[in-house]
Design a protein around this motif. Sequence first.
Motif, short mmCIF file in Angstrom:
data_model
loop_
_atom_site.label_atom_id
_atom_site.label_comp_id
_atom_site.label_asym_id
_atom_site.label_seq_id
_atom_site.Cartn_x
_atom_site.Cartn_y
_atom_site.Cartn_z
N SER A 20 39.55 43.42 47.10
CA SER A 20 39.88 42.26 46.25
C SER A 20 38.67 41.80 45.46
O SER A 20 38.77 41.44 44.29
CB SER A 20 40.41 41.11 47.11
N ILE A 21 37.50 41.84 46.11
CA ILE A 21 36.26 41.50 45.41
C ILE A 21 36.04 42.46 44.26
O ILE A 21 35.68 42.06 43.14
CB ILE A 21 35.07 41.55 46.39
N ALA A 22 36.27 43.75 44.52
CA ALA A 22 36.08 44.76 43.47
C ALA A 22 37.03 44.51 42.30
O ALA A 22 36.63 44.62 41.14
CB ALA A 22 36.31 46.15 44.06
N LYS A 23 38.28 44.17 42.60
CA LYS A 23 39.26 43.94 41.53
C LYS A 23 38.93 42.69 40.73
O LYS A 23 39.08 42.66 39.51
CB LYS A 23 40.66 43.84 42.13
N LEU A 24 38.44 41.66 41.43
CA LEU A 24 38.00 40.46 40.72
C LEU A 24 36.83 40.78 39.79
O LEU A 24 36.80 40.36 38.63
CB LEU A 24 37.57 39.39 41.72
N ALA A 25 35.87 41.53 40.32
CA ALA A 25 34.70 41.90 39.53
C ALA A 25 35.12 42.71 38.30
O ALA A 25 34.62 42.49 37.19
CB ALA A 25 33.72 42.69 40.39
N TYR A 26 36.03 43.63 38.51
CA TYR A 26 36.52 44.46 37.41
C TYR A 26 37.16 43.60 36.32
O TYR A 26 36.91 43.79 35.13
CB TYR A 26 37.54 45.47 37.95
N GLN A 27 37.98 42.64 36.73
CA GLN A 27 38.68 41.82 35.75
C GLN A 27 37.72 40.88 35.02
O GLN A 27 37.87 40.64 33.82
CB GLN A 27 39.82 41.06 36.42
N PHE A 28 36.73 40.36 35.74
CA PHE A 28 35.71 39.56 35.07
C PHE A 28 34.97 40.40 34.03
O PHE A 28 34.68 39.94 32.92
CB PHE A 28 34.71 38.99 36.08
N LYS A 29 34.65 41.63 34.41
CA LYS A 29 33.94 42.50 33.46
C LYS A 29 34.80 42.81 32.25
O LYS A 29 34.30 42.90 31.13
CB LYS A 29 33.51 43.80 34.15
N GLN A 30 36.10 42.98 32.47
CA GLN A 30 37.02 43.20 31.35
C GLN A 30 37.01 42.01 30.41
O GLN A 30 37.30 42.15 29.21
CB GLN A 30 38.44 43.45 31.87
N GLY A 85 48.25 40.49 45.26
CA GLY A 85 48.05 41.93 45.09
C GLY A 85 49.33 42.67 45.39
O GLY A 85 49.93 42.48 46.44
N ILE A 86 49.74 43.53 44.45
CA ILE A 86 50.99 44.28 44.65
C ILE A 86 50.80 45.78 44.39
O ILE A 86 51.73 46.48 44.02
CB ILE A 86 52.14 43.74 43.77
N GLY A 87 49.57 46.26 44.61
CA GLY A 87 49.32 47.68 44.40
C GLY A 87 47.85 48.01 44.57
O GLY A 87 47.02 47.14 44.83
N GLU A 88 47.53 49.31 44.38
CA GLU A 88 46.17 49.80 44.60
C GLU A 88 45.31 49.75 43.35
O GLU A 88 44.09 49.80 43.43
CB GLU A 88 46.22 51.25 45.11
N MET A 94 43.37 48.63 39.80
CA MET A 94 42.50 47.51 39.47
C MET A 94 43.26 46.38 38.78
O MET A 94 42.88 45.22 38.86
CB MET A 94 41.36 47.98 38.56
N GLU A 95 44.34 46.71 38.08
CA GLU A 95 45.13 45.70 37.39
C GLU A 95 46.18 45.07 38.30
O GLU A 95 46.93 44.19 37.86
CB GLU A 95 45.82 46.32 36.17
N ASP A 96 46.26 45.51 39.54
CA ASP A 96 47.33 45.06 40.42
C ASP A 96 46.97 43.85 41.26
O ASP A 96 47.67 43.51 42.21
CB ASP A 96 47.78 46.21 41.33
N LEU A 97 45.87 43.18 40.91
CA LEU A 97 45.55 41.87 41.45
C LEU A 97 45.65 40.90 40.29
O LEU A 97 44.88 40.99 39.34
CB LEU A 97 44.14 41.84 42.06
N ARG A 98 46.61 40.00 40.37
CA ARG A 98 46.89 39.14 39.23
C ARG A 98 46.94 37.67 39.61
O ARG A 98 47.28 37.33 40.74
CB ARG A 98 48.24 39.52 38.60
N PRO A 99 46.64 36.78 38.64
CA PRO A 99 46.80 35.34 38.90
C PRO A 99 48.24 35.03 39.29
O PRO A 99 49.18 35.59 38.73
CB PRO A 99 46.43 34.70 37.56
N PHE A 100 48.39 34.16 40.26
CA PHE A 100 49.72 33.81 40.75
C PHE A 100 50.39 32.82 39.81
O PHE A 100 49.78 31.85 39.37
CB PHE A 100 49.61 33.20 42.14
#
Length: 359
Positions: free
Chosen positions: A166-176, A329-332, A334-340
């Motif tokens: 989850s940390i990795a996905k957050l970091a990825y989205q911030f970088k995007q 989170g609904i998948g593996e 990087m885009e599968d962690l989304r704001p609720f």
Amino acid sequence: MAIFDRFKGKKREEEIELTQDQIGDQEDSRDKLIDDNQDKDTKTPPKSGWLNRFKKGLQKTRQNLSGRLESLIKNSDRIDDDFWEEMEEILIQADVGVNTSLELVEKVQHQVKKQKIQEPGQVLEIIHQEVVNLLGFEESSALSLSEKAPSVILVVGVNGAGKTTSIAKLAYQFKQDNKRVLLAAGDTFRAAAIDQLQIWADRIGVEIIKHQEGADPGAVVYDAVNAARARRADVLIIDTAGRLQNKTNLMKEIGKVRKIIEREMPEAPHEVLLVLDATTGQNAISQAKIFAEATGVSGIILTKLDGTAKGGIVLAIARELKIPVKFIGIGEGMEDLRPFAAEMFADALFDRSLEAEEQ
């Protein structure tokens, strides 16, 4: 518009330890799979398909909740006590929780009486609306980021819940979103935790502050906060320990980390995000209460919704904890962690079109 601008006693000790024992080793085993899943995780799926993926991700919960409610309604010729009792049972079995289920049914009953509804077929839409109302406060569940960089996000949770990914996905989205991100490997107690976060940092292309395994987490956090300021990072995301010998030690260690952050940056941490595994159902509520008491949780990341029929836990969290679910989170990928988003969740929960297409 950027994604984060769009969505601005003893028994408890035994419960959290049970969860740690059951799922704590799963995260270690997933370390070995990181390289195998690299291509899958870093590919960005078309954004147009997100809503469909979200609906598919909730399929198990939808079948267990709205699917069974539909069957109840279709097989009932009148609204009576048996009808309401069976509805309560369906909600409870979907991990909505006893208290939340009773309250939800009571509100539906009130609306049925108020609108003078007599046909069971008209009840489902009322349930849908009451779910939206229950989750209504979630619409304002945006990340609280500092106007003056760096924003500090402390991430807590038991091992196996998906904390590191989850940390990795957050970091990825911030970088995007063109943010400069720094990670802090504050979980120095778990074997391979530092290496795992390093692999994610390398893959995403962000910097990481780390010490050797077994080092003092407080020292890691101290260095990370100062490095974030020196390197002019926009966001610092801090990983924390998730499995010590007992609950008391774990909470004490996380409390120590928070005090160091507050000492170095009095206004921080700006967010304390608790990662919960949706597949653990009501046990997630016990975990949330313990972490909230110890660390002051500001938001929840609910993972693995696609792998469970217990997605009703979202309703229990909203009603019992009053802590906003900020990401799901609904998948593996990087885009599968989304704001609720409450309304989107409720719509996906009751939209049975996918099931109809498969028949």
